[in-house]
Design a protein around this motif. Structure first.
Motif, PDB file in Angstrom:
ATOM      1  N   PHE A 193       0.950  -0.993  -0.238  1.00  0.00           N
ATOM      2  CA  PHE A 193      -0.078  -0.128  -0.235  1.00  0.00           C
ATOM      3  C   PHE A 193       0.714   0.745  -0.312  1.00  0.00           C
ATOM      4  CE2 PHE A 193      -2.389   3.616   2.159  1.00  0.00           C
ATOM      5  CZ  PHE A 193      -3.543   3.438   1.130  1.00  0.00           C
ATOM      6  N   GLY A 226      -4.112   5.943  -1.304  1.00  0.00           N
ATOM      7  CA  GLY A 226      -4.794   5.912  -2.462  1.00  0.00           C
ATOM      8  C   GLY A 226      -5.213   7.135  -1.715  1.00  0.00           C
ATOM      9  N   GLU A 250      -4.499   6.045  -7.331  1.00  0.00           N
ATOM     10  CA  GLU A 250      -4.222   5.369  -6.191  1.00  0.00           C
ATOM     11  C   GLU A 250      -2.829   4.429  -7.009  1.00  0.00           C
ATOM     12  OE1 GLU A 250      -7.110   4.204  -4.427  1.00  0.00           O
ATOM     13  OE2 GLU A 250      -8.404   5.660  -5.230  1.00  0.00           O
ATOM     14  N   HIS A 293      -1.840   0.663  -5.099  1.00  0.00           N
ATOM     15  CA  HIS A 293      -2.414   0.133  -3.343  1.00  0.00           C
ATOM     16  C   HIS A 293      -2.511  -1.473  -4.206  1.00  0.00           C
ATOM     17  CE1 HIS A 293      -6.848   1.077  -3.168  1.00  0.00           C
ATOM     18  NE2 HIS A 293      -6.171   2.047  -3.536  1.00  0.00           N
ATOM     19  N   ASP A 332      -6.424  -2.962  -0.495  1.00  0.00           N
ATOM     20  CA  ASP A 332      -6.471  -1.536   0.903  1.00  0.00           C
ATOM     21  C   ASP A 332      -7.197  -1.619   2.058  1.00  0.00           C
ATOM     22  OD1 ASP A 332      -8.805  -2.452  -0.030  1.00  0.00           O
ATOM     23  OD2 ASP A 332      -9.395  -0.643  -1.297  1.00  0.00           O
ATOM     24  N   GLN A 350      -9.333  -6.080  -1.427  1.00  0.00           N
ATOM     25  CA  GLN A 350      -8.867  -4.845  -2.421  1.00  0.00           C
ATOM     26  C   GLN A 350      -9.808  -4.323  -2.589  1.00  0.00           C
ATOM     27  OE1 GLN A 350      -6.929  -2.261  -3.283  1.00  0.00           O
ATOM     28  NE2 GLN A 350      -5.706  -2.414  -5.617  1.00  0.00           N
TER      29      GLN A 350
END
Length: 503
Positions: free
Chosen positions: A252, A255, A268, A270, A273, A312
């Motif tokens: 990560f 975001g 974003e 990652h 999340d 995610q």
């Protein structure tokens, strides 16, 4: 955990043959196998137990592999006419995977070793030759992609439901988050048995300074992703302070909630999340991931957890705008313990990163009773790699967005020493509710205090409510915020656990 992720899985997705090369090699013979030897799950457990009684010997390393960097390893390709067990292809050694592993093909209760030969691979002229076997992958039915891969220490992963690798699982985590003490036990040998058109049972021998283990990992690819059943039988050489069971490793960077951390043009970046938990008592928890300013370790105490995993949730392409890495397609990894795991805690370790190539997130189950030298432990669990959120149910709204920003009223001077936290919930449980329905936010703050709060439906958005709160952390924080929406004594949403840092 500060290894570059390309150092751990450098060759997972770059070793396919071109159609022209495949055609030229079509007439070649299949990979030769060694003499048949009896093999069983019981035999592997016995081997791991005997290994634990001997002093640890580090895996052999091929020093010449250091010359084969990330780009060079891509010039060494496994020959598809040497494909094993209906879909298994091998990874070559390289700088980031220099330890040879043993590969054995199982059929009818017997195992045959795959001897290393340079003829198993092709190498482009002028580049390094193949030096050994670093791991393996399972190919899709058309042979154009792979859906399962094992390479590097005890790491393995699948491509989920959308043919896109992302986060990884590990066989075990040892002393993760303890400075200078984390160990990376390794799978040294694999026994691979084909059990279906897109299904394999992988047995693996684990070895490390503190522990040995026998693993049975049953994997099957279906239309909704990949399901795995894992049985891990562990034998401890010495005491372990922090044992991590069913660890998941992810990335990560930033975001929507921490846009200032991103220097890249993409909105974003990652692989996951959030950490989701379904406790033994049935409580649903959501801990959004953050890229912390310093290493953090969160613990969530539980007894016999029903499930936990890194997910995610955000799957909108335009939120990432990545047409190469496709972060919107990254798989969720959901862990379901089988049997009684007793008391313990789900732990979430994170450290700062300024790159998408560094896996800076680890989540795992930590049993309350730390293992001692000479003990045997067994853990059984299921792993689900999907694109659907296994925690979403109609009766409980779930968090879909979390933001932090300047505290205070918009347009006014920011409130010093505080941050604004905003969380949005969505779900049928919020249908038909308005400001007069008696819905309130239940918010508690540890290591800080709440200055203001509000909860209200978002105008023009069906079944969506927003919670805002100004939070003043103690010192530099983080303040730990716990919040959910309720109506009377009934919870309408899952519980969000959010750390709030001062910039």
């Amino acid at each position: 955990m500060q290894a570059n992720r390309r150092e751990l899985v450098a060759a997972f997705a770059i070793l396919g043959l071109s159609p022209a090369m495949a055609t030229r090699l079509a007439a070649q013979s299949a990979a030769p196998l060694g003499k048949a030897q009896p093999f069983s799950w019981a035999m592997l457990q016995s081997r791991a137990e005997q290994l634990a009684r001997r002093p640890y010997t580090p895996q052999a390393k091929v020093e010449a592999a250091a010359a084969i960097d990330y780009d060079a390893v891509g010039t060494i390709r496994y020959r598809d006419d040497k494909t094993l067990a209906g879909g298994i292809r091998l990874f070559p050694l390289g700088r980031y995977a220099p330890n040879p592993v043993g590969i054995h093909i199982v059929e009818g209760g017997t195992a045959r070793t795959v001897p290393f030969s340079a003829d198993l691979f092709t190498a482009e002229a002028g580049h390094a030759p193949p030096l050994g076997i670093a791991g393996f992958r399972a190919m899709t039915a058309d042979g154009k992609s792979d859906w399962l891969a094992f390479q590097g220490a005890s790491y393995f992963r699948t491509a989920g439901a959308q043919d896109q690798y992302g986060l990884s699982a590990r066989g075990i985590a040892i002393d993760t988050g303890i400075d200078g003490r984390e160990e990376f036990p390794a799978f040294t040998d694999f026994w691979i048995e084909r059990t279906g058109a897109q299904a394999y049972t992988v047995h693996a021998l684990l070895d490390g300074p503190s522990v040995t283990g026998a693993y049975r990992i049953e994997s099957a690819k279906g239309a909704n992703g990949v399901e795995q059943r894992v049985s891990a039988v562990l034998f401890f050489r010495r005491d372990v302070e922090r044992l991590g069971i069913a660890p998941a490793t992810s990335m990560f960077w930033y975001g929507e909630g921490n846009r200032a951390a991103g220097s890249d043009w993409r909105p974003e970046i990652h692989d996951s999340d959030g950490l989701a938990l379904l406790t033994g008592a049935g409580e649903r928890l959501w801990r959004p991931l953050v890229n912390p300013p310093r290493p953090t370790l969160d613990s969530f105490a539980d007894t016999d957890p029903r499930g936990f995993g890194l997910l995610q949730r955000d799957r909108a392409f335009d939120h990432y705008q990545d047409d190469g890495a496709f972060y919107d397609r990254r798989a969720n990894l959901w862990v379901q313990p089988q049997g009684d795991w007793g008391r313990g805690q789900v732990m979430l370790y994170a450290f700062p990163t300024n790159s998408e190539t560094v896996d800076n997130i680890v989540a795992f189950w930590n049993p309350a009773d730390a293992p001692k030298a000479g003990q045997k432990r067994q853990f059984d669990y299921r792993l689900s790699w999907t694109s659907t959120d296994p925690t979403v149910v109609p009766a409980v709204a779930h968090a879909v967005d979390e933001w932090t920003g300047a505290a205070g009223r918009p347009g006014a001077e920011p409130t010093p020493g505080a941050r604004k936290l905003v969380v949005d919930f969505v779900g049928p449980a919020l249908a038909g509710l308005d400001r007069q329905s008696g819905v309130t936010a239940d918010i508690s703050v540890a290591r800080g205090k709440m200055l203001t709060q509000a909860a209200y439906p978002v105008v023009g958005q069906a079944n969506r409510w927003r919670v805002t709160a100004d939070i003043a952390p103690e010192g530099q924080g983080p303040a730990d915020v716990r919040l959910f929406l309720k109506r009377g004594g009934k919870a309408l949403t899952e519980t969000v656990l959010m750390p709030v840092f001062l910039p």
